[in-house]
Design an enzyme around this catalytic site. Sequence first.
Site, PDB file in Angstrom:
ATOM      1  N   CYS A  77      39.111  39.164  45.662  1.00 32.75           N
ATOM      2  CA  CYS A  77      39.362  40.528  45.199  1.00 32.75           C
ATOM      3  C   CYS A  77      38.228  41.014  44.308  1.00 32.75           C
ATOM      4  O   CYS A  77      37.882  40.368  43.312  1.00 32.75           O
ATOM      5  CB  CYS A  77      40.666  40.599  44.426  1.00 32.75           C
ATOM      6  SG  CYS A  77      40.890  42.208  43.621  1.00 32.75           S
ATOM      7  N   ILE A  78      37.685  42.161  44.643  1.00 30.87           N
ATOM      8  CA  ILE A  78      36.526  42.653  43.887  1.00 30.87           C
ATOM      9  C   ILE A  78      36.890  43.024  42.451  1.00 30.87           C
ATOM     10  O   ILE A  78      36.127  42.746  41.518  1.00 30.87           O
ATOM     11  CB  ILE A  78      35.842  43.838  44.621  1.00 30.87           C
ATOM     12  CG1 ILE A  78      34.529  44.185  43.924  1.00 30.87           C
ATOM     13  CG2 ILE A  78      36.753  45.058  44.716  1.00 30.87           C
ATOM     14  CD1 ILE A  78      33.610  45.050  44.742  1.00 30.87           C
TER      15      ILE A  78
END
Lengths: 118, 133
Positions: A77-78
Amino acid sequence: MKLAVLIYEGPYNHEASDSAYNFIQAALAKGHEIRGIFFYHDGVYNVTKLMEPPQDDRHIANRWSELGAKGIDIVVCIAAAKRRGIVDDVLVPNVRISGLGQLTMMAIEAERLVSFGD
Amino acid sequence: MAGDVKKIMFTVRKPPHGSIYVYEGLEVKLIMAAYDADISVVFLDDGVYAMKAGQDTSKLGIKGFEKTYGVLVDYEISKVFVDRQSMEERGLTEEDLLVIGEDEETEEPVRPKMIDSAEIAAMMAEQHNILCF
């Protein structure tokens, strides 16, 4: 069955990462499909190449990278990664950074989403 | 096709502060709400504290996210529930609950709905996914 796996916890500190890995190996051995693996919360630390565990211990990041080399989509997840200093430059091969939309698609497309963590 | 819309439930069981799970869980809700999914959120155990109005996080040195919970309805997340038993065990009543938006038609404030475990269990049985934070 088409499965997606969500991992919430960091490596070594918590068993979630090992349990998820063992679950995936067992599922693959039974012929199930892994639609994707998504790392969230401290789980994003699982795939940094900066880790250097003792040689007689398992190398958690390399293990995930090997699964990625088999063609399993492994996504970090960024938003969670940026918060924790995980960027493309420190990733092991065969994993990628992307958004929560990828988790959404995994959740929708898989028959089961299996979460590992507290 | 309406029949293909997947039901996704979020359960929140952890207290809102002391770890990042609930806050990052909120971020997931906001993203997933943008997709074609039928989203519901249930607060249980210490998670019900996340729905308590009047949280002051200034002394924790963190931004807090009560304001974001206050606009869940704007994100089209209006199926929001708290577990009655968890509320009662913690001395909380419906009056303690924060406002999560306003009703589109009546413009009345919307609060999470207090429901019993049996109703939660029935809803859980219908879900395609349940994500826990």
